[in-house]
Design an enzyme around this catalytic site. Structure first.
Site, PDB file in Angstrom:
ATOM      1  N   HIS A 139       0.811  -1.224   0.000  1.00 56.13           N
ATOM      2  CA  HIS A 139       0.000   0.000   0.000  1.00 56.13           C
ATOM      3  C   HIS A 139       0.839   1.266   0.000  1.00 56.13           C
ATOM      4  O   HIS A 139       0.352   2.340  -0.347  1.00 56.13           O
ATOM      5  CB  HIS A 139      -0.947   0.015   1.207  1.00 56.13           C
ATOM      6  CG  HIS A 139      -2.040  -0.998   1.074  1.00 56.13           C
ATOM      7  ND1 HIS A 139      -1.899  -2.293   1.503  1.00 56.13           N
ATOM      8  CD2 HIS A 139      -3.284  -0.911   0.541  1.00 56.13           C
ATOM      9  CE1 HIS A 139      -3.017  -2.950   1.247  1.00 56.13           C
ATOM     10  NE2 HIS A 139      -3.872  -2.146   0.663  1.00 56.13           N
ATOM     11  N   GLY A 140       2.086   1.168   0.406  1.00 56.10           N
ATOM     12  CA  GLY A 140       2.907   2.371   0.374  1.00 56.10           C
ATOM     13  C   GLY A 140       4.119   2.258   1.271  1.00 56.10           C
ATOM     14  O   GLY A 140       4.238   1.323   2.081  1.00 56.10           O
TER      15      GLY A 140
END
Lengths: 82, 481
Positions: free
Chosen positions: B328-329
């Site tokens: 997701h990051g």
């Protein structure tokens, strides 16, 4: 060991890991047909099969499995190599 | 040009007419127009990064063909690693380079070394996490002989860049998608109606639910110090609803649009909030990502660790979920989020819930399972939303303080909150009755009465119309990943 005997032995492992026998044990059986046979239980089943038959699989062999018939082919192939 | 914009409507209407009316008779023309449309769609956001998609597609396409023609295992492995190095390398560079550099600098600083390390100004190309995963699964499937290498480059490039799924998934697999590109799509009235219905449900979830929650959650998370614990609990509740409505709404729209063009994309969400445990939740949430990770990360790991029994399964799950979080990051919050979800599996593995199925679950047990799973997911999502671990810690501390049992303060007003909660209830009730269908209103409880069904559709349309004026600034949340 013939195909029917391999099938029966795998069937016993499935019953023990999944805790039920609500599936038709034949060469057409797929993971989808047996409740609880999913990605998480798959490797437990495979490990049990390896130790029951005294064989070692390769990941690449497992990736190609489509149904019980393929699994029996794989096990009997490994048994004949012994 | 997001799905809920006027620009997209204009683009899609023109594309749709050309697709079925002008080029509908030829497969080659259909595929050529589809590719052109997908590239135009992406270029609208960033024409510079379009080159990255084209180069990556060409690279994987050539490597796939080279693997299939390779005469020995060594050459096959060489092209596999080359393709993975290119696509994964691209993802790692754009998404994680600065995070890695900063982590190394922090680590060195703890042993009193202060190296002169600089981060780079890197803009994350839109959709890169999604299309690189499509490329990696393709090359692995070719290598594992699960699929044949694509020999039609237009079809393959379309698989990578198919515009309904390009920016935020679902991450479709080559074995499902490429065969659909090899056959001419036939217009089907039933599929078209189904597509429009799914888009309607997706729009409802996005515009009415997610965009109504957004102003409240933004206010509560941005100024959590100023609110009592009861408000922060409402914030946590609305945030998990927001992320679900936003992303599952987006997925419904993407799948619905694909249906209008004659494609079938597997579902990305399967009513995750009706799951009775965390393992079931992850089988129902962002399915295209979790099934990808299961196949290409969890399975090889659990194979390697299989001699360690349950410990091996636990370790594989934890690594898998840390990577799901990291996907997701580049933030420690995502890593902790993933780690926690991995840890939640441990009791299920130890008590045998994952292997032994108990079919005779009582109603009480079922509802307990649903509510407790929801509560765990909701509370963990706070970390996902916070900008740092320390902020998440402070949010939890404020939330679980004495003020948890006090009248909640909501700046947007109680009326707005009540309307939002009513619509959320409507969404859940509809999805509960439609839970055996592909999406909330595919079958619906009002299937038997045409008048009632159309009244319900009209109600959704009117709600969407009204709410579209409320907040026009909310982009789809998963576009940032």
């Amino acid at each position: 060991m013939n195909r029917a005997e391999i099938l029966e032995k795998i069937g016993t492992i499935l019953n023990s890991v999944l805790g039920h026998s609500n599936f038709e044990l034949n060469e057409e059986l797929t993971a989808k047909d047996a409740d609880g046979w999913d990605s998480l239980t798959h490797m437990i089943i495979i490990t049990e099969i390896e130790s029951a038959f005294g064989v070692k699989f390769k990941l690449k062999d497992l990736n190609k499995l489509q149904n019980m018939g393929n699994l029996i082919d794989l096990v009997s192939g490994k048994l004949s190599e012994k | 040009m997001t799905f809920n914009s006027i620009e997209f409507l204009a683009f899609f209407l023109s594309f749709y007419l050309l697709y079925w009316q002008i080029v509908g008779k030829s497969l080659k023309m259909q595929n050529a127009l589809l590719l052109l449309g997908s590239y135009l769609f992406y270029a609208w956001f960033s024409w510079k990064f379009l080159a990255l998609i084209i180069i990556s597609s060409a690279f994987s396409y050539c490597c796939g063909l080279s693997i299939s023609k390779a005469e020995n295992e060594k050459r096959k492995s060489f092209f596999l690693y080359l393709a993975i190095f290119q696509s994964l390398g691209l993802l790692l560079f754009f998404k994680y380079f600065n995070f890695f550099i900063t982590a190394v600098a922090d680590l060195l600083a703890t042993i009193n070394l202060n190296p002169n390390i600089h981060t780079l100004k890197i803009i994350l190309p839109l959709g890169i996490s999604f299309y690189t995963f499509r490329l990696i699964s393709y090359i692995l499937d070719v290598y594992n002989e699960k699929i044949d290498a694509a020999n039609d480059w237009v079809a393959f490039f379309n698989y990578v860049a198919f515009f309904p799924c390009l920016l935020a998934g679902p991450i479709d697999r080559a074995d499902n998608f490429i065969p659909q590109l090899e056959k001419k799509r036939q217009f089907s009235y039933a599929q078209t109606v189904d597509g429009f219905r799914q888009i309607l449900w997706g729009l409802f979830k996005k515009i009415v639910i997610a965009d109504s929650c957004a102003p409240i959650t933004n206010q509560l998370f941005d100024h959590y110090q100023d609110y009592p614990g009861s408000s922060l609990l409402i914030g946590a509740f609305l945030y998990i609803i927001q992320i679900y409505a936003d992303f599952s709404g987006y997925s419904d729209m993407a799948i619905g649009i694909a249906k209008l063009l004659g494609f079938n994309i597997p579902k990305n969400f399967n009513y995750p909030f009706f799951a009775q445990n965390i393992a079931e939740f992850w089988k129902r949430w962002h399915i295209s990502l979790t099934s990808w990770m299961t196949e290409y990360v969890y399975t090889p790991l659990s194979f390697i660790f299989r001699s360690s029994g349950k410990k091996g399964v636990m370790l594989s799950i934890i690594i898998n979920f840390v990577l799901v979080g990291l996907w997701h990051g580049s933030n420690w919050t995502f890593i902790i989020f993933g780690l926690l979800h991995g840890l939640y599996f441990i009791p299920l593995i130890l008590n045998g819930t994952l292997t032994k199925r108990n079919k005779t679950t009582s109603n009480l047990k079922m509802w307990f399972g649903i509510f407790s799973t929801f509560a765990i997911v909701m509370l963990t999502a706070v970390i996902f939303r916070c900008e740092s671990i320390s902020m998440a810690f402070e949010y939890y501390t404020h939330m679980f303080s004495k003020s948890l049992i006090s009248k909640p303060l909501i700046t947007t007003g109680y009326v707005v909150l009540m309307i939002t909660l009513l619509y959320i209830t409507l969404m859940f009730v509809t999805e509960w009755f439609g839970k055996n269908e592909n999406y909330g209103i595919a079958g619906t409880f009002i299937k038997k009465s045409r008048a009632l069904r159309w009244s319900f559709y009209m109600f959704l349309v009117i709600s969407i119309y009204y709410f579209s004026f409320v907040d026009k600034t909310q982009l789809f949340m998963y576009l940032q990943f």
